[in-house]
Design a protein around this motif. Structure first.
Motif: not given
Lengths: 110, 110
Positions: A14-19, A62-64, A81-82, A105-110
């Protein structure tokens, strides 16, 4: 022989979660390591590269963030995450003028 | 700012035909790479071109480099369906940094 691993293979966050994405290389020492991102249907964007432990160069603001705690380990992180962070993240290492890529790694941010 | 351009971005060609993909870049470099990416997969190294006039061939693919013109070509001879993929060129601007083109999506149709 050298191999490169990435995990996880797929991630939905989810948006806003860490990675935290991890990349490890086997069979070599002191490799140059790279993180790339590929948005859907697009080319590769270089995010970070590292020539040694604790040495990280950032290519885009960026935020990474990235870290290299061990010689053959490269970690990509985010505190929040954005949506725009969605994409295919590829780790690579270089040897004899060639970059070799991990499975991604396939990342999907919802 | 370094730019790496590919032409065309999309290519549909019939089996048995020949075609050339072009890669132009905007800064001095004597090292260029070609990669292949199958849908949903990571990148596979095809060619490493290390000097002006370098030419390499593998099967139906042949790559060349003209550093003075800042141009590389990937020539496809007698295309077959198995060549369908996205092809990326990448320019090495320092030992640590490689910049990728946007990719050429190739579809070979019977």
């Amino acid at each position: 022989s050298q191999t490169i691993h990435q995990w996880p293979a797929t991630l939905v966050q989810p948006v806003g979660s860490p990675l935290s994405l991890e990349c490890t290389v086997e069979g070599t020492s002191n490799p140059n390591l790279y993180w790339y991102r590929q948005a859907a249907g697009r080319g590769l964007q270089l995010l970070f590269y590292s020539v040694g432990i604790g040495q990280i160069s950032s290519e885009v603001p960026q935020n990474l963030s990235a870290s290299r705690p061990q010689d053959r380990q490269f970690i990509l992180s985010s505190k929040k995450l954005l949506l725009s962070d969605s994409g295919f993240y590829l780790c690579a290492w270089s040897w004899q003028e060639t970059q070799y890529f991990g499975p991604g790694t396939r990342l999907l941010v919802l | 700012e370094l730019k790496v351009e590919q032409n065309p971005l999309f290519l549909s060609m019939q089996e048995g035909k020949n075609y050339t993909i072009y890669c132009n870049y905007s800064t001095t470099s004597d090292r260029l790479y070609w990669y292949r990416q199958d849908p949903g997969k990571s990148l596979e190294s095809l060619f490493v071109l290390l000097s002006n006039g370098a030419v390499k061939q593998e099967g139906r693919l042949m790559a060349s480099l003209d550093t003075k013109a800042r141009l590389s070509t990937l020539h496809i001879t007698a295309a077959v369906h198995d060549l369908s993929a996205t092809y990326f060129c990448a320019v090495d601007i320092t030992y640590d940094k490689v910049i990728f083109g946007p990719g050429t999506s190739l579809s070979v149709i019977p």
